[in-house]
Design a protein around this motif. Structure first.
Motif, PDB file in Angstrom:
ATOM      1  N   SER A 181       1.667  -5.339  -0.102  1.00  0.00           N
ATOM      2  CA  SER A 181       0.217  -5.129  -0.134  1.00  0.00           C
ATOM      3  C   SER A 181      -0.180  -4.047   0.858  1.00  0.00           C
ATOM      4  O   SER A 181       0.417  -3.920   1.918  1.00  0.00           O
ATOM      5  CB  SER A 181      -0.513  -6.419   0.232  1.00  0.00           C
ATOM      6  OG  SER A 181      -0.057  -7.471  -0.569  1.00  0.00           O
ATOM      7  N   ALA A 203      -6.243  -4.744   0.033  1.00  0.00           N
ATOM      8  CA  ALA A 203      -6.730  -6.026   0.568  1.00  0.00           C
ATOM      9  C   ALA A 203      -8.238  -5.984   0.765  1.00  0.00           C
ATOM     10  O   ALA A 203      -8.958  -6.913   0.379  1.00  0.00           O
ATOM     11  CB  ALA A 203      -6.028  -6.332   1.892  1.00  0.00           C
ATOM     12  N   ILE A 208      -3.765  -5.319   7.536  1.00  0.00           N
ATOM     13  CA  ILE A 208      -4.411  -6.051   6.432  1.00  0.00           C
ATOM     14  C   ILE A 208      -5.489  -6.986   6.982  1.00  0.00           C
ATOM     15  O   ILE A 208      -6.573  -7.107   6.425  1.00  0.00           O
ATOM     16  CB  ILE A 208      -3.359  -6.809   5.589  1.00  0.00           C
ATOM     17  CG1 ILE A 208      -2.530  -5.807   4.774  1.00  0.00           C
ATOM     18  CG2 ILE A 208      -4.008  -7.844   4.679  1.00  0.00           C
ATOM     19  CD1 ILE A 208      -1.370  -6.402   3.998  1.00  0.00           C
ATOM     20  N   PRO A 247      -1.235 -11.922   1.160  1.00  0.00           N
ATOM     21  CA  PRO A 247      -0.646 -10.604   0.932  1.00  0.00           C
ATOM     22  C   PRO A 247       0.881 -10.671   0.840  1.00  0.00           C
ATOM     23  O   PRO A 247       1.489 -11.683   1.192  1.00  0.00           O
ATOM     24  CB  PRO A 247      -1.053  -9.842   2.197  1.00  0.00           C
ATOM     25  CG  PRO A 247      -1.061 -10.891   3.271  1.00  0.00           C
ATOM     26  CD  PRO A 247      -1.400 -12.209   2.597  1.00  0.00           C
ATOM     27  N   ALA A 266      -9.193  -6.742   5.739  1.00  0.00           N
ATOM     28  CA  ALA A 266      -9.678  -7.820   4.871  1.00  0.00           C
ATOM     29  C   ALA A 266     -10.694  -8.707   5.573  1.00  0.00           C
ATOM     30  O   ALA A 266     -11.676  -9.148   4.977  1.00  0.00           O
ATOM     31  CB  ALA A 266      -8.507  -8.667   4.373  1.00  0.00           C
ATOM     32  N   LEU A 295      -6.817 -14.791   1.767  1.00  0.00           N
ATOM     33  CA  LEU A 295      -6.029 -13.811   1.019  1.00  0.00           C
ATOM     34  C   LEU A 295      -4.540 -14.025   1.313  1.00  0.00           C
ATOM     35  O   LEU A 295      -4.159 -14.262   2.458  1.00  0.00           O
ATOM     36  CB  LEU A 295      -6.440 -12.399   1.436  1.00  0.00           C
ATOM     37  CG  LEU A 295      -5.699 -11.261   0.719  1.00  0.00           C
ATOM     38  CD1 LEU A 295      -6.126 -11.160  -0.746  1.00  0.00           C
ATOM     39  CD2 LEU A 295      -5.955  -9.934   1.426  1.00  0.00           C
TER      40      LEU A 295
END
Ligand SMILES: [Zn+2]
Length: 294
Positions: free
Chosen positions: A156, A161, A204, A175, A208, A173
């Protein structure tokens, strides 16, 4: 009883993560609950679609609810890897606390579109249910694999993200950051370990801004797991290590008592074997010093 969201928030503030352990029978549930109670830490039990089919979606919900109430203990129930809205709705109606809505095998635009729809439908049934979305490729099957799939192209990115969270509004989430479902034979023997991309987790998390789950964490290097939690992982999934312990415990239980036919005299060996693994992982995720691997 406190909500899963509050406990995730609290764990995040304290640099800890919640352990998520898959169960597909009463023995596994007993083992996970015993380990969490021993350490007095909150815990999540999860069941994939296949695991729910075997145990019964409403039946496991009743069991977990009963443990929570009778022992006043923070044990939560997650509908792991759910691939259709119908199965998601079934879990939401049964009272699951969270769901992993996994359309990661679809193109990301389609994944985003359907995940957003699912969130609306699920929250209409239970507004406090947490919905997790999946991006990237972490392989399938929490079992022993002969060879490692090439997942390098499925890692990812922070941009993906950010887009996914903005478009869908997921609470959590999952990933792809070097993790993988299942274990290689060499990992079961303890000869090799999975390694995680800690930098990627940090980026990330920043992009995110939601809770992050690490799937497929069985057989991962302990130090990488600690760093991953420090970098923003809030939930760690362990399944294959439990399944290996379950089988070994059963084999030992049967071998030690060749003439025994009473299940509750044979199965404690399985409970103990699984409980040791869960305890060791919970200590690690909660930053306890005693982190010797069982
Ligand atoms: Zn998973």
């Amino acid at each position: 009883m406190r909500q899963l969201r509050d406990l995730l928030q609290e764990a995040q503030q304290n640099g800890k993560a919640l352990g998520h352990f898959n169960v597909s029978d009463l023995v596994l549930l007993k083992a996970v609950f015993a380990a969490a109670r021993e350490l007095n830490v909150p815990v999540v039990v999860g069941l994939s679609e296949g695991e729910r089919e075997f145990v019964g979606t409403r039946q496991i919900a009743a069991f977990v609810r009963n443990l929570r109430e009778e022992f006043d203990f923070s044990i939560f129930l997650n509908a792991d890897h759910t691939h259709s809205l119908a199965k998601g709705i079934e879990a939401a109606k049964a009272g699951f606390d969270s769901i992993v809505f996994d359309l990661s095998s679809l193109p990301i635009e389609e994944n985003m579109r359907q995940t957003k729809q699912a969130i609306e439908a699920l929250k209409a049934i239970n507004p406090s249910m947490l919905v997790e979305g999946e991006i990237g490729d972490i392989g399938t099957g929490s079992e022993i694999h002969d060879s490692s799939p090439d997942l390098s192209k499925g890692l990812s990115t922070p941009e993906e993200a950010r887009q996914f969270v903005e478009a869908t509004g997921v609470d959590i989430l999952a990933p792809a950051v070097g993790n993988m479902h299942g274990m290689l034979r060499s990992m079961v023997k303890g000869e090799t370990k999975k390694r995680l991309d800690i930098e990627r987790i940090s980026s990330i998390k920043k992009a995110a801004g939601v809770f992050l789950t690490l799937h497929g964490a069985s057989g991962t290097d302990d130090e990488d797991l600690r760093k991953a939690i420090g970098a923003g992982i809030n939930i760690v999934h362990i399944n294959t290590e439990l399944r290996v312990a379950w089988r070994r415990g059963l084999e030992n239980g049967l071998a030690k008592q060749p003439d025994e036919v009473v299940p509750y005299k044979i199965l404690p060996s399985v409970v103990n074997s699984v409980r040791d693994v869960v305890g060791s992982r919970l200590k690690l995720f909660n930053g306890t010093q005693l982190v010797q691997k069982a």
